[in-house]
Design a protein around this motif. Structure first.
Motif, PDB file in Angstrom:
ATOM      1  N   VAL A   8       0.872  -1.166   0.000  1.00  0.00           N
ATOM      2  CA  VAL A   8       0.000   0.000   0.000  1.00  0.00           C
ATOM      3  C   VAL A   8       0.916   1.224   0.000  1.00  0.00           C
ATOM      4  O   VAL A   8       2.128   1.094   0.112  1.00  0.00           O
ATOM      5  N   VAL A   9       0.335   2.401  -0.112  1.00  0.00           N
ATOM      6  CA  VAL A   9       1.157   3.613  -0.174  1.00  0.00           C
ATOM      7  C   VAL A   9       0.962   4.434   1.093  1.00  0.00           C
ATOM      8  O   VAL A   9      -0.185   4.693   1.497  1.00  0.00           O
ATOM      9  N   PRO A  10       2.045   4.828   1.763  1.00  0.00           N
ATOM     10  CA  PRO A  10       1.903   5.696   2.938  1.00  0.00           C
ATOM     11  C   PRO A  10       1.211   7.003   2.557  1.00  0.00           C
ATOM     12  O   PRO A  10       1.486   7.575   1.488  1.00  0.00           O
ATOM     13  N   GLY A  11       0.352   7.482   3.432  1.00  0.00           N
ATOM     14  CA  GLY A  11      -0.348   8.729   3.148  1.00  0.00           C
ATOM     15  C   GLY A  11       0.579   9.911   2.959  1.00  0.00           C
ATOM     16  O   GLY A  11       0.242  10.879   2.266  1.00  0.00           O
ATOM     17  N   THR A  12       1.759   9.842   3.566  1.00  0.00           N
ATOM     18  CA  THR A  12       2.717  10.946   3.462  1.00  0.00           C
ATOM     19  C   THR A  12       3.275  11.116   2.058  1.00  0.00           C
ATOM     20  O   THR A  12       3.887  12.147   1.765  1.00  0.00           O
ATOM     21  N   ALA A  13       3.081  10.137   1.174  1.00  0.00           N
ATOM     22  CA  ALA A  13       3.496  10.306  -0.219  1.00  0.00           C
ATOM     23  C   ALA A  13       2.705  11.418  -0.888  1.00  0.00           C
ATOM     24  O   ALA A  13       3.144  11.968  -1.912  1.00  0.00           O
ATOM     25  N   PHE A  14       1.569  11.787  -0.298  1.00  0.00           N
ATOM     26  CA  PHE A  14       0.667  12.768  -0.904  1.00  0.00           C
ATOM     27  C   PHE A  14       0.619  14.073  -0.111  1.00  0.00           C
ATOM     28  O   PHE A  14      -0.286  14.884  -0.307  1.00  0.00           O
ATOM     29  N   GLY A  15       1.606  14.250   0.773  1.00  0.00           N
ATOM     30  CA  GLY A  15       1.671  15.449   1.587  1.00  0.00           C
ATOM     31  C   GLY A  15       1.817  15.096   3.057  1.00  0.00           C
ATOM     32  O   GLY A  15       1.410  14.013   3.493  1.00  0.00           O
ATOM     33  N   ASP A  16       2.400  15.998   3.813  1.00  0.00           N
ATOM     34  CA  ASP A  16       2.657  15.731   5.234  1.00  0.00           C
ATOM     35  C   ASP A  16       1.373  15.443   6.008  1.00  0.00           C
ATOM     36  O   ASP A  16       1.381  14.671   6.979  1.00  0.00           O
ATOM     37  N   CYS A  17       0.256  16.036   5.576  1.00  0.00           N
ATOM     38  CA  CYS A  17      -1.000  15.819   6.308  1.00  0.00           C
ATOM     39  C   CYS A  17      -1.563  14.423   6.069  1.00  0.00           C
ATOM     40  O   CYS A  17      -2.559  14.039   6.686  1.00  0.00           O
ATOM     41  N   GLY A  18      -0.904  13.648   5.193  1.00  0.00           N
ATOM     42  CA  GLY A  18      -1.300  12.264   4.995  1.00  0.00           C
ATOM     43  C   GLY A  18      -0.769  11.333   6.064  1.00  0.00           C
ATOM     44  O   GLY A  18      -1.073  10.124   6.043  1.00  0.00           O
ATOM     45  N   GLU A  19       0.011  11.867   7.002  1.00  0.00           N
ATOM     46  CA  GLU A  19       0.515  11.034   8.103  1.00  0.00           C
ATOM     47  C   GLU A  19      -0.658  10.450   8.888  1.00  0.00           C
ATOM     48  O   GLU A  19      -1.635  11.135   9.207  1.00  0.00           O
ATOM     49  N   GLY A  20      -0.537   9.145   9.176  1.00  0.00           N
ATOM     50  CA  GLY A  20      -1.601   8.463   9.887  1.00  0.00           C
ATOM     51  C   GLY A  20      -2.610   7.792   8.973  1.00  0.00           C
ATOM     52  O   GLY A  20      -3.590   7.206   9.454  1.00  0.00           O
ATOM     53  N   PHE A  21      -2.358   7.864   7.643  1.00  0.00           N
ATOM     54  CA  PHE A  21      -3.249   7.245   6.679  1.00  0.00           C
ATOM     55  C   PHE A  21      -2.432   6.420   5.682  1.00  0.00           C
ATOM     56  O   PHE A  21      -1.223   6.606   5.543  1.00  0.00           O
ATOM     57  N   ILE A  22      -3.108   5.518   4.996  1.00  0.00           N
ATOM     58  CA  ILE A  22      -2.517   4.806   3.861  1.00  0.00           C
ATOM     59  C   ILE A  22      -3.490   4.882   2.697  1.00  0.00           C
ATOM     60  O   ILE A  22      -4.700   5.059   2.889  1.00  0.00           O
ATOM     61  N   ARG A  23      -2.946   4.782   1.484  1.00  0.00           N
ATOM     62  CA  ARG A  23      -3.812   4.726   0.311  1.00  0.00           C
ATOM     63  C   ARG A  23      -3.880   3.300  -0.198  1.00  0.00           C
ATOM     64  O   ARG A  23      -2.853   2.654  -0.399  1.00  0.00           O
ATOM     65  N   ILE A  24      -5.094   2.829  -0.402  1.00  0.00           N
ATOM     66  CA  ILE A  24      -5.332   1.521  -1.005  1.00  0.00           C
ATOM     67  C   ILE A  24      -6.111   1.741  -2.300  1.00  0.00           C
ATOM     68  O   ILE A  24      -7.155   2.406  -2.303  1.00  0.00           O
ATOM     69  N   SER A  25      -5.599   1.194  -3.385  1.00  0.00           N
ATOM     70  CA  SER A  25      -6.313   1.258  -4.655  1.00  0.00           C
ATOM     71  C   SER A  25      -7.174   0.009  -4.805  1.00  0.00           C
ATOM     72  O   SER A  25      -6.708  -1.103  -4.549  1.00  0.00           O
ATOM     73  N   TYR A  26      -8.425   0.197  -5.226  1.00  0.00           N
ATOM     74  CA  TYR A  26      -9.259  -0.965  -5.515  1.00  0.00           C
ATOM     75  C   TYR A  26      -9.429  -1.165  -7.029  1.00  0.00           C
ATOM     76  O   TYR A  26     -10.393  -1.788  -7.491  1.00  0.00           O
ATOM     77  N   ALA A  27      -8.451  -0.677  -7.777  1.00  0.00           N
ATOM     78  CA  ALA A  27      -8.426  -0.925  -9.229  1.00  0.00           C
ATOM     79  C   ALA A  27      -7.750  -2.257  -9.517  1.00  0.00           C
ATOM     80  O   ALA A  27      -6.863  -2.365 -10.372  1.00  0.00           O
ATOM     81  N   TYR A  28      -8.156  -3.263  -8.756  1.00  0.00           N
ATOM     82  CA  TYR A  28      -7.609  -4.610  -8.881  1.00  0.00           C
ATOM     83  C   TYR A  28      -8.759  -5.595  -8.845  1.00  0.00           C
ATOM     84  O   TYR A  28      -9.860  -5.266  -8.387  1.00  0.00           O
ATOM     85  N   SER A  29      -8.512  -6.815  -9.297  1.00  0.00           N
ATOM     86  CA  SER A  29      -9.572  -7.817  -9.337  1.00  0.00           C
ATOM     87  C   SER A  29     -10.100  -8.100  -7.934  1.00  0.00           C
ATOM     88  O   SER A  29      -9.373  -7.960  -6.940  1.00  0.00           O
ATOM     89  N   MET A  30     -11.355  -8.519  -7.864  1.00  0.00           N
ATOM     90  CA  MET A  30     -11.943  -8.857  -6.579  1.00  0.00           C
ATOM     91  C   MET A  30     -11.173 -10.000  -5.919  1.00  0.00           C
ATOM     92  O   MET A  30     -11.010 -10.033  -4.696  1.00  0.00           O
ATOM     93  N   GLU A  31     -10.681 -10.922  -6.727  1.00  0.00           N
ATOM     94  CA  GLU A  31      -9.898 -12.035  -6.188  1.00  0.00           C
ATOM     95  C   GLU A  31      -8.660 -11.531  -5.459  1.00  0.00           C
ATOM     96  O   GLU A  31      -8.367 -11.945  -4.325  1.00  0.00           O
ATOM     97  N   ASN A  32      -7.914 -10.634  -6.095  1.00  0.00           N
ATOM     98  CA  ASN A  32      -6.715 -10.087  -5.459  1.00  0.00           C
ATOM     99  C   ASN A  32      -7.059  -9.233  -4.255  1.00  0.00           C
ATOM    100  O   ASN A  32      -6.336  -9.240  -3.249  1.00  0.00           O
TER     101      ASN A  32
END
Length: 387
Positions: free
Chosen positions: A346-370
């Motif tokens: 997953v991607v640390p929220g801080t990749a998108f700015g300092d205020c993203g600390e404490g969050f992660i980004r999850i993409s659901y552009a993947y198959s339901m199986e995965n």
């Protein structure tokens, strides 16, 4: 020897997204939920049109601004979809993805010292592109309590006499937040009052799940002060085709085109012919993909909440942005440990700015199986932290 590298470039940090993407590619049985790329193949009718264009020998440069037939088709598409009205001859150009449009738009508009307001968390390119254009980034930290929307008050407080441009990144990457018409009307009032410009990045405009997307450029008095950015990567599953576009007032577009002429020449010819088919005849395919994204969105959100992770409901794009503050770990610590122990990226929220600390980004552009396998692993990881 003189330093061969620019100090300005050296100080720009590499993308925080790619760090984990590169690591996961070296691991067996790893699952990445980190890259914002549709798992769908480009619809066949688009690929077929590209093949036909090659068979017809259409392998030469197009005009710098792009194929006129494509711009006409796009003009009709924007009119029927978003009530946007652009002249294909003077107000539209094709670019190498939306990212090029962001870059040349800022370079065309900014003088040294001009301030660019950037709401964060947001796409990783806005801040470095502002710096590359000799602008000064001014960051607004969006709040989960506001569903990561930009408020008129926040914008008003960030404006100074040096403010030139507001970047408006909605539907948002990484949060999935959207701006509805009432939100945009309040923002537009502030923009007109202070005589500033907007760069609106609407690459996820087709992917909203509760309400229809509204562009700020469609509001009264806003088209003449807006650079509209969009592209084919997300809605049409055409990331590798590198086809984007910009619409802007003629005086701005003329300068953008000048940079494009010297740096790029033109967007890929084959992709442009394919793009005509996409905007003319692929509404159904886009809607089918959107329905599947929505199923995944609901599934991922429910699973994360069942694990005890707080997550506001995203209504756009194909990301969720859960809080991991309850674990006591930083975003980077969480993402690193998850990758090392359960082989899920997953991607640390801080990749998108300092205020993203404490969050992660999850993409659901993947198959339901995965997604099911990955979320089972995340749940196992969360439970291990409680022991």
């Amino acid at each position: 020897m003189k330093n061969p590298v620019s100090d300005k470039i050296s100080k720009i940090k590499p993308s925080g997204i790619r760090k984990f993407f590169d690591i996961v590619n070296t691991m067996d049985d790893a699952i990445s939920l980190g890259v914002g790329e549709p798992d769908f193949e480009t619809p066949w009718r688009i690929r077929d049109e590209a093949i036909y264009s090659l068979e017809q020998g259409r392998t030469f440069y197009t005009s710098n601004a792009g194929l006129m037939d494509l711009k006409i088709a796009l003009s009709d598409y924007l009119d029927r979809k978003y009530d946007l009205h652009y002249d294909p001859k003077t107000e539209m150009m094709m670019t190498v993805g939306g990212s090029e449009a962001i870059d040349i738009g800022l370079r065309a508009m900014l003088d040294p010292g001009d301030e660019v307001i950037i709401p964060q968390p947001s796409y990783v390119s806005y801040e470095p592109c502002t710096i590359l254009a000799n602008g000064v980034p001014v960051i607004i930290n969006l709040k989960e309590s506001d569903e990561f929307r930009l408020t008129a008050r926040e914008l008003e407080n960030a404006i100074t006499p040096k403010t030139k441009v507001l970047i408006l990144p909605f539907p948002n990457n990484p949060t999935g937040a959207i701006m509805e018409r009432e939100d945009l009307e309040a923002i537009a009032e502030v923009i007109r009052e202070h005589d500033i410009y907007v760069m609106t990045d609407e690459i996820y405009s087709e992917l909203t799940y509760q309400t229809d997307h509204v562009s700020i450029a469609s509001l009264p008095g806003m088209k003449e002060r807006t650079v509209y950015i969009n592209g084919f990567s997300k809605a049409f599953a055409m990331t590798g085709w590198r086809l984007g576009y910009a619409c802007a007032p003629a005086p701005i577009l003329k300068q953008m085109l000048k940079i494009h002429q010297f740096a790029i020449m033109c967007a890929p010819t084959t992709s442009q012919y394919a793009g005509i088919e996409a905007v003319k005849h692929c509404d159904r395919e886009v809607e089918d993909m959107k329905m599947q994204y929505n199923e995944r969105r609901i599934y991922v959100l429910e699973r994360l909440r069942d694990m005890g992770l707080s997550c506001f409901e995203p209504y756009g794009a194909f990301y969720v942005f859960p809080s991991i503050k309850s674990t006591g770990m930083s975003s980077d610590e969480f993402a690193t440990a998850l990758l090392n122990t359960e082989k899920v990226a997953v991607v640390p929220g801080t990749a998108f700015g300092d205020c993203g600390e404490g969050f992660i980004r999850i993409s659901y552009a993947y198959s339901m199986e995965n997604l099911k396998i990955a979320l089972n692993r995340i749940e196992k990881f969360i439970k291990s932290l409680a022991k």
